[in-house]
Design an enzyme around this catalytic site. Structure first.
Site, PDB file in Angstrom:
ATOM      1  N   ASP A  74       0.842  -1.195   0.000  1.00 17.69           N
ATOM      2  CA  ASP A  74       0.000   0.000   0.000  1.00 17.69           C
ATOM      3  C   ASP A  74       0.883   1.251   0.000  1.00 17.69           C
ATOM      4  O   ASP A  74       1.029   1.945   1.006  1.00 17.69           O
ATOM      5  CB  ASP A  74      -0.914  -0.025   1.234  1.00 17.69           C
ATOM      6  CG  ASP A  74      -2.005   1.036   1.182  1.00 17.69           C
ATOM      7  OD1 ASP A  74      -2.133   1.710   0.137  1.00 17.69           O
ATOM      8  OD2 ASP A  74      -2.722   1.196   2.201  1.00 17.69           O
ATOM      9  N   GLY A 105      -9.063   9.749   6.797  1.00 20.47           N
ATOM     10  CA  GLY A 105      -8.502  11.048   6.439  1.00 20.47           C
ATOM     11  C   GLY A 105      -7.041  11.162   6.790  1.00 20.47           C
ATOM     12  O   GLY A 105      -6.326  12.024   6.269  1.00 20.47           O
ATOM     13  N   SER A 123      -5.115   8.543   6.285  1.00 24.09           N
ATOM     14  CA  SER A 123      -4.499   7.612   5.339  1.00 24.09           C
ATOM     15  C   SER A 123      -3.452   8.299   4.478  1.00 24.09           C
ATOM     16  O   SER A 123      -3.614   9.448   4.062  1.00 24.09           O
ATOM     17  CB  SER A 123      -5.565   7.014   4.423  1.00 24.09           C
ATOM     18  OG  SER A 123      -6.366   6.093   5.114  1.00 24.09           O
TER      19      SER A 123
END
Length: 268
Positions: free
Chosen positions: A121, A214, A216
C-alpha cells in the site's frame, strides 16, 4: 548507487531532511491527539481532489524530495484529479501564509498493490514543479533500508483525519504519540493476526489514540539521530472504530520499499 540519487536531490535544501525549522512540541496525547505547532511537521501534505469546482482533502502524504511525495496506494483513484497542498496547518484557510498548492505530474502506484489483502500500500506522486524550501515546507528523511523499529519506539502520527469514529475531519493539523508495536505482538490472534505482514509496522493499540479516516497516506514520524524519518505510511485500522484496543494503526513499512522508491524516483 540509487541511494545517492535521492541524496543529491535533497542537497538543494538548506535545512536538510527531517530537521524542521520549527521543532514540534511533543506531547503524550488523529484520535486522542492534539493540535500540532504550526509548521513543525513541514513535510506533511494534504492530498486533495476536485469535485463540483471545489477541492477536498482525502489523504495525507509526505514530502521526501523537492518534487516527490509519498502516500498510500489506497488513496489513489484513476478517475480523480488531484493536487498536493504543502505547508498547510488549517485546512479551511484558503490562502494560508506559507502554504502552496501544486499540480500533479504523475502518480506511481506500486505494481503489486493488492486492495483485498491491503499489501504494498504505497504510491509516489511526482509534482508538476519543484517546491522551494521554506520554514513551512521541508522534506522528511527516508529510513535506512530494512530498518525495523523496536517495540514501544516512540513515533508520532500526524494528519487531518476524523477526530473520532464517524466525526468530522480535523481543521487544524493533529499530532499524537503512537509507540511502535512489534510484529511479534501485532500478529497475535487477538491483535491483527495474519492481516499484518512483515512489510508493515503497527503503532498504538491502547484504545485511546489512533489514526482515523482522512489520516491515510500520512506519515508515521520517528526520530533517529536528531532527524525525523517517515517510517510508515498510514494504511488501515479497525473496522470497529478508530480507537479500538489491540487494533493499532497499521502502516506500510517504508524501510521495506527503499529500493522501489529510489528506482521510481530515478527513472521518472
Amino acid at each position: 548507487m540509487l541511494g545517492a540519487v535521492c541524496l543529491a536531490v535533497l542537497l538543494g535544501y538548506a535545512y536538510g531532511c527531517g530537521q524542521p525549522a520549527v521543532p514540534p512540541l511533543l506531547g503524550t496525547r488523529v484520535v486522542g491527539g492534539e493540535d500540532a505547532q504550526a509548521h513543525s511537521w513541514p513535510w506533511q501534505i494534504s492530498l486533495q481532489y476536485t469535485r463540483s469546482g471545489a477541492w477536498h482533502h482525502t489523504c495525507g502524504g509526505t514530502l521526501i524530495a523537492p518534487n516527490w511525495v509519498l502516500t498510500a496506494a489506497h488513496c489513489i483513484s484513476s478517475s480523480l484529479t488531484y493536487r498536493v497542498v504543502l505547508g498547510k496547518q488549517i485546512l479551511s484557510e484558503e490562502n494560508e501564509p506559507g502554504s502552496v498548492a501544486v499540480d500533479v505530474e504523475k502518480i506511481i502506484v506500486h505494481e503489486k498493490w493488492n486492495s483485498f489483502f491491503i499489501v504494498n500500500d504505497i504510491a509516489l506522486i511526482k509534482l508538476a514543479q519543484v517546491v522551494e524550501e521554506s520554514e513551512s515546507i521541508q522534506p522528511a528523511c527516508l529510513p535506512p533500508a530494512g530498518q525495523v523499529l523496536a517495540n514501544n519506539y516512540p513515533c508520532y502520527i500526524t494528519g487531518w483525519g476524523r477526530l473520532w469514529t464517524g466525526g468530522p475531519l480535523a481543521d487544524v493539523l493533529q499530532q499524537a504519540l503512537l509507540p511502535v508495536v512489534d510484529y511479534k505482538i501485532c500478529s497475535r490472534k487477538d491483535w491483527w493476526g495474519s492481516n499484518v505482514r512483515t512489510t508493515m509496522v503497527c503503532a498504538g493499540g491502547d484504545g485511546v489514540v489512533s489514526g482515523c479516516n482522512g489520516d491515510s497516506g500520512g506519515p508515521l514520524n520517528c526520530q533517529s539521530n536528531g532527524r525525523w524519518e517517515v517510517d510508515g505510511i498510514v494504511s488501515f485500522g479497525s473496522g470497529l472504530g478508530c480507537n479500538t484496543a489491540k487494533k493499532p494503526t497499521v502502516f506500510t513499512r517504508v524501510s521495506a520499499y527503499i529500493d522501489w522508491i529510489n528506482e521510481k524516483m530515478s527513472t521518472n
